[in-house]
Design a protein around this motif. Structure first.
Motif, mmCIF file in Angstrom:
data_model
loop_
_atom_site.group_PDB
_atom_site.id
_atom_site.type_symbol
_atom_site.label_atom_id
_atom_site.label_comp_id
_atom_site.label_asym_id
_atom_site.label_seq_id
_atom_site.Cartn_x
_atom_site.Cartn_y
_atom_site.Cartn_z
ATOM 1 N N LEU A 1 0.825 -1.208 0.000
ATOM 2 C CA LEU A 1 0.000 0.000 0.000
ATOM 3 C C LEU A 1 0.858 1.257 0.000
ATOM 4 O O LEU A 1 0.513 2.246 -0.653
ATOM 5 C CB LEU A 1 -0.945 -0.007 1.198
ATOM 6 C CG LEU A 1 -2.077 -1.022 1.150
ATOM 7 C CD1 LEU A 1 -2.883 -0.991 2.440
ATOM 8 C CD2 LEU A 1 -2.982 -0.801 -0.048
ATOM 9 N N GLN A 2 1.983 1.239 0.709
ATOM 10 C CA GLN A 2 2.884 2.389 0.711
ATOM 11 C C GLN A 2 3.525 2.588 -0.649
ATOM 12 O O GLN A 2 3.678 3.717 -1.111
ATOM 13 C CB GLN A 2 3.945 2.235 1.800
ATOM 14 C CG GLN A 2 3.383 2.403 3.191
ATOM 15 C CD GLN A 2 4.384 2.059 4.285
ATOM 16 O OE1 GLN A 2 5.466 1.537 4.015
ATOM 17 N NE2 GLN A 2 4.002 2.321 5.524
ATOM 18 N N GLU A 3 3.868 1.491 -1.319
ATOM 19 C CA GLU A 3 4.435 1.580 -2.668
ATOM 20 C C GLU A 3 3.407 2.149 -3.639
ATOM 21 O O GLU A 3 3.737 2.932 -4.510
ATOM 22 C CB GLU A 3 4.905 0.202 -3.149
ATOM 23 C CG GLU A 3 6.144 -0.296 -2.485
ATOM 24 C CD GLU A 3 6.493 -1.723 -2.886
ATOM 25 O OE1 GLU A 3 5.769 -2.317 -3.721
ATOM 26 O OE2 GLU A 3 7.462 -2.261 -2.341
ATOM 27 N N ALA A 4 2.155 1.746 -3.486
ATOM 28 C CA ALA A 4 1.090 2.241 -4.362
ATOM 29 C C ALA A 4 0.882 3.730 -4.164
ATOM 30 O O ALA A 4 0.575 4.455 -5.123
ATOM 31 C CB ALA A 4 -0.211 1.469 -4.107
ATOM 32 N N ASP A 5 1.011 4.214 -2.924
ATOM 33 C CA ASP A 5 0.854 5.634 -2.646
ATOM 34 C C ASP A 5 1.964 6.467 -3.281
ATOM 35 O O ASP A 5 1.729 7.601 -3.702
ATOM 36 C CB ASP A 5 0.839 5.901 -1.138
ATOM 37 C CG ASP A 5 -0.478 5.507 -0.492
ATOM 38 O OD1 ASP A 5 -1.475 5.316 -1.238
ATOM 39 O OD2 ASP A 5 -0.514 5.384 0.746
ATOM 40 N N LYS A 6 3.154 5.910 -3.361
ATOM 41 C CA LYS A 6 4.305 6.643 -3.912
ATOM 42 C C LYS A 6 4.241 6.758 -5.431
ATOM 43 O O LYS A 6 4.770 7.682 -6.005
ATOM 44 C CB LYS A 6 5.609 5.966 -3.508
ATOM 45 C CG LYS A 6 5.897 6.086 -2.023
ATOM 46 C CD LYS A 6 7.165 5.354 -1.660
ATOM 47 C CE LYS A 6 7.379 5.394 -0.150
ATOM 48 N NZ LYS A 6 8.556 4.623 0.237
#
Length: 98
Positions: free
Chosen positions: A92-97
């Motif tokens: 999810l953090q990678e998707a936000d970036k």
């Protein structure tokens, strides 16, 4: 943001595994049924790197109707708490970036 239905998920899994859609549907539904049964018994379900499902009881409380300002008794009820796992957090953090 799109909504993925159970049918779409079953179709994807059937394509990835080269299994018949009927077989995949039966496995997915059995999995979901077992999850419901275990959570209804009050058991905790843990899936490493995905997350943890826990059955919790929300205490009874007194709420207020915002229109009439009347006090309303809300009985206790059982809810499900989900805490995401490490791998899901990372994804999810990678998707936000991006």
């Amino acid at each position: 943001m799109a909504t993925v239905t159970k049918k779409e998920l079953i179709d994807r899994i059937a394509d990835l595994t080269n299994e018949k859609r009927v077989v995949v549907k039966k496995v997915v539904q059995s999995f979901l049924d077992e999850m419901i049964d275990e959570l209804a018994k009050g058991n905790r379900m843990e899936f490493r790197d995905f997350g943890v499902f826990e059955s919790r009881v929300r205490a009874a409380r007194v709420a207020q109707n915002p229109k009439t300002m009347d006090r309303v008794d809300v009985p206790e009820k059982r809810t499900i708490k989900f805490k995401m796992g490490r791998l899901m957090k990372v994804k999810l953090q990678e998707a936000d970036k991006s």
